[in-house]
Write a protein that holds these residues in place. Structure first.
Motif, PDB file in Angstrom:
ATOM      1  N   ARG A 130      -1.793   7.630   2.447  1.00  0.00           N
ATOM      2  CA  ARG A 130      -2.621   6.497   2.908  1.00  0.00           C
ATOM      3  C   ARG A 130      -2.822   5.403   1.852  1.00  0.00           C
ATOM      4  NH1 ARG A 130      -7.244   9.223   6.771  1.00  0.00           N
ATOM      5  NH2 ARG A 130      -5.842  10.626   7.845  1.00  0.00           N
ATOM      6  N   ARG A 131      -2.052   5.478   0.796  1.00  0.00           N
ATOM      7  CA  ARG A 131      -2.192   4.489  -0.274  1.00  0.00           C
ATOM      8  C   ARG A 131      -0.897   3.674  -0.367  1.00  0.00           C
ATOM      9  NH1 ARG A 131      -5.814   4.547  -4.488  1.00  0.00           N
ATOM     10  NH2 ARG A 131      -6.507   6.629  -3.908  1.00  0.00           N
ATOM     11  N   CYS A 132      -1.042   2.344  -0.514  1.00  0.00           N
ATOM     12  CA  CYS A 132       0.137   1.490  -0.725  1.00  0.00           C
ATOM     13  C   CYS A 132       0.542   1.628  -2.189  1.00  0.00           C
ATOM     14  CB  CYS A 132      -0.217   0.026  -0.411  1.00  0.00           C
ATOM     15  SG  CYS A 132       0.988  -1.149  -1.064  1.00  0.00           S
ATOM     16  N   GLU A 133       1.772   2.034  -2.420  1.00  0.00           N
ATOM     17  CA  GLU A 133       2.183   2.222  -3.811  1.00  0.00           C
ATOM     18  C   GLU A 133       2.586   0.906  -4.477  1.00  0.00           C
ATOM     19  OE1 GLU A 133       4.966   5.604  -3.899  1.00  0.00           O
ATOM     20  OE2 GLU A 133       3.230   6.726  -4.656  1.00  0.00           O
ATOM     21  N   GLY A 134       2.480  -0.173  -3.715  1.00  0.00           N
ATOM     22  CA  GLY A 134       2.741  -1.483  -4.314  1.00  0.00           C
ATOM     23  C   GLY A 134       1.497  -1.990  -5.019  1.00  0.00           C
ATOM     24  N   CYS A 135       0.345  -1.988  -4.325  1.00  0.00           N
ATOM     25  CA  CYS A 135      -0.893  -2.503  -4.926  1.00  0.00           C
ATOM     26  C   CYS A 135      -1.876  -1.379  -5.251  1.00  0.00           C
ATOM     27  CB  CYS A 135      -1.547  -3.506  -3.993  1.00  0.00           C
ATOM     28  SG  CYS A 135      -2.098  -2.787  -2.428  1.00  0.00           S
ATOM     29  N   ARG A 136      -1.514  -0.127  -4.888  1.00  0.00           N
ATOM     30  CA  ARG A 136      -2.318   1.042  -5.243  1.00  0.00           C
ATOM     31  C   ARG A 136      -3.618   1.179  -4.437  1.00  0.00           C
ATOM     32  NH1 ARG A 136       0.548   4.794  -7.483  1.00  0.00           N
ATOM     33  NH2 ARG A 136       2.289   3.820  -8.535  1.00  0.00           N
ATOM     34  N   LEU A 137      -3.789   0.298  -3.432  1.00  0.00           N
ATOM     35  CA  LEU A 137      -5.024   0.386  -2.642  1.00  0.00           C
ATOM     36  C   LEU A 137      -4.838   1.330  -1.458  1.00  0.00           C
ATOM     37  CD1 LEU A 137      -6.689  -3.135  -2.337  1.00  0.00           C
ATOM     38  CD2 LEU A 137      -7.301  -1.219  -3.817  1.00  0.00           C
ATOM     39  N   GLU A 138      -5.915   2.052  -1.149  1.00  0.00           N
ATOM     40  CA  GLU A 138      -5.867   2.946  -0.001  1.00  0.00           C
ATOM     41  C   GLU A 138      -6.136   2.130   1.262  1.00  0.00           C
ATOM     42  OE1 GLU A 138      -8.004   6.572  -0.664  1.00  0.00           O
ATOM     43  OE2 GLU A 138      -7.926   7.100   1.458  1.00  0.00           O
ATOM     44  N   LEU A 139      -5.387   2.440   2.332  1.00  0.00           N
ATOM     45  CA  LEU A 139      -5.585   1.711   3.585  1.00  0.00           C
ATOM     46  C   LEU A 139      -6.853   2.233   4.260  1.00  0.00           C
ATOM     47  CD1 LEU A 139      -2.550   1.193   2.929  1.00  0.00           C
ATOM     48  CD2 LEU A 139      -2.151   1.178   5.399  1.00  0.00           C
ATOM     49  N   ASN A 140      -7.621   1.326   4.893  1.00  0.00           N
ATOM     50  CA  ASN A 140      -8.817   1.815   5.598  1.00  0.00           C
ATOM     51  C   ASN A 140      -8.401   2.431   6.935  1.00  0.00           C
ATOM     52  OD1 ASN A 140      -8.663  -0.213   7.614  1.00  0.00           O
ATOM     53  ND2 ASN A 140      -9.717  -1.652   6.246  1.00  0.00           N
ATOM     54  N   ILE A 141      -9.359   3.021   7.619  1.00  0.00           N
ATOM     55  CA  ILE A 141      -9.043   3.784   8.828  1.00  0.00           C
ATOM     56  C   ILE A 141      -8.432   2.918   9.931  1.00  0.00           C
ATOM     57  CG2 ILE A 141     -11.415   3.665   9.770  1.00  0.00           C
ATOM     58  CD1 ILE A 141      -9.005   6.718   9.903  1.00  0.00           C
ATOM     59  N   THR A 142      -8.901   1.671  10.039  1.00  0.00           N
ATOM     60  CA  THR A 142      -8.337   0.754  11.051  1.00  0.00           C
ATOM     61  C   THR A 142      -6.871   0.483  10.740  1.00  0.00           C
ATOM     62  OG1 THR A 142     -10.512  -0.305  11.027  1.00  0.00           O
ATOM     63  CG2 THR A 142      -8.767  -1.440  12.238  1.00  0.00           C
ATOM     64  N   GLU A 143      -6.598   0.207   9.481  1.00  0.00           N
ATOM     65  CA  GLU A 143      -5.207  -0.073   9.081  1.00  0.00           C
ATOM     66  C   GLU A 143      -4.320   1.151   9.320  1.00  0.00           C
ATOM     67  OE1 GLU A 143      -6.616  -3.217   5.587  1.00  0.00           O
ATOM     68  OE2 GLU A 143      -6.040  -1.162   5.059  1.00  0.00           O
ATOM     69  N   ILE A 144      -4.855   2.330   8.960  1.00  0.00           N
ATOM     70  CA  ILE A 144      -4.091   3.561   9.169  1.00  0.00           C
ATOM     71  C   ILE A 144      -3.790   3.754  10.665  1.00  0.00           C
ATOM     72  CG2 ILE A 144      -4.357   6.099   9.166  1.00  0.00           C
ATOM     73  CD1 ILE A 144      -3.375   5.023   6.527  1.00  0.00           C
ATOM     74  N   ASN A 145      -4.803   3.487  11.487  1.00  0.00           N
ATOM     75  CA  ASN A 145      -4.603   3.623  12.943  1.00  0.00           C
ATOM     76  C   ASN A 145      -3.535   2.659  13.444  1.00  0.00           C
ATOM     77  OD1 ASN A 145      -6.341   5.754  13.354  1.00  0.00           O
ATOM     78  ND2 ASN A 145      -8.137   4.417  13.698  1.00  0.00           N
ATOM     79  N   ASP A 146      -3.538   1.434  12.902  1.00  0.00           N
ATOM     80  CA  ASP A 146      -2.518   0.448  13.288  1.00  0.00           C
ATOM     81  C   ASP A 146      -1.123   0.941  12.920  1.00  0.00           C
ATOM     82  OD1 ASP A 146      -4.456  -1.179  14.294  1.00  0.00           O
ATOM     83  OD2 ASP A 146      -4.473  -2.593  12.588  1.00  0.00           O
ATOM     84  N   VAL A 147      -1.006   1.477  11.703  1.00  0.00           N
ATOM     85  CA  VAL A 147       0.300   1.966  11.244  1.00  0.00           C
ATOM     86  C   VAL A 147       0.726   3.140  12.125  1.00  0.00           C
ATOM     87  CG1 VAL A 147       1.579   3.023   9.335  1.00  0.00           C
ATOM     88  CG2 VAL A 147      -0.064   1.191   8.865  1.00  0.00           C
ATOM     89  N   ARG A 148      -0.239   4.026  12.443  1.00  0.00           N
ATOM     90  CA  ARG A 148       0.041   5.190  13.295  1.00  0.00           C
ATOM     91  C   ARG A 148       0.570   4.745  14.663  1.00  0.00           C
ATOM     92  NH1 ARG A 148      -5.214   8.286  12.262  1.00  0.00           N
ATOM     93  NH2 ARG A 148      -4.566   9.585  10.518  1.00  0.00           N
ATOM     94  N   ALA A 149      -0.056   3.686  15.190  1.00  0.00           N
ATOM     95  CA  ALA A 149       0.294   3.222  16.534  1.00  0.00           C
ATOM     96  C   ALA A 149       1.618   2.468  16.566  1.00  0.00           C
ATOM     97  CB  ALA A 149      -0.825   2.318  17.067  1.00  0.00           C
TER      98      ALA A 149
END
Ligand SMILES: [Zn+2]
Length: 173
Positions: A130-149
């Motif tokens: 759940r972390r972007c290895e480009g900027c090292r930030l963890e994606l929030n739950i909404t973003e994770i859900n978007d990626v999942r979908a």
């Protein structure tokens, strides 16, 4: 000085000089010449000793210079070998990139290159736990859900750094 002493000695020995005063003066000159010769011999000896120690120092410094030169030569050889290795790696990487790029749709490659130029050479990053290895930030739950979908062939991007996110089984989705 030696010639003069020999000449004086010859005159003394010849018996030609008979006046006691002349004899005494001749004798005094011979003594003085002998002393000066002794002094000069001491000076010569000292100069020779100094020359010898200077020669030893020259030999020592020459040895050190040779050893330093050997180290420099060694470092240059290692540097050149490293350069050759880097050039070979760069050539291999360039070739690999060309082969990989050939399979990627032109529009996606264009997007990737655009982000890459903007983001310091990295256009795509792995999404890892759940972390972007480009900027090292963890994606929030909404973003994770978007990626999942998102469909598997949809290009998903990091909301923070805008890099293309590469999904893997370790993405934590
Ligand atoms: Zn990011």
């Amino acid at each position: 000085m030696r010639q003069r002493a020999a000449r004086d000695q010859k005159r003394l020995d010849s018996g030609a000089v008979t006046s006691p005063k002349d004899l005494e003066s001749l004798q005094r000159e011979l003594t003085s010449l002998a002393k000066r010769q002794g002094d000069l011999e001491d000076v010569v000896l000292e100069v020779m000793e100094r020359r010898e120690s200077a020669q030893e120092r020259v030999a020592e410094l020459t040895g050190r210079a040779d050893s330093l030169q050997a180290k420099v030569d060694d470092a240059v050889a290692r540097r050149d070998a490293a350069f050759a290795g880097i050039d070979a790696e760069a050539a291999t990487a360039t070739k690999e990139r060309e082969l990989t790029a050939a399979d990627i749709p032109a529009a996606l490659l264009g997007l990737y290159d655009k982000i890459r130029v903007k983001e310091g050479g990295i256009g795509a990053a792995r999404l890892y736990q759940r972390r972007c290895e480009g900027c090292r930030l963890e994606l929030n739950i909404t973003e994770i859900n978007d990626v999942r979908a998102a469909a598997a062939d949809t290009v998903v991007r990091c909301e923070n750094c805008h890099r293309i996110l590469v999904r893997t089984p370790d993405s934590g989705l």
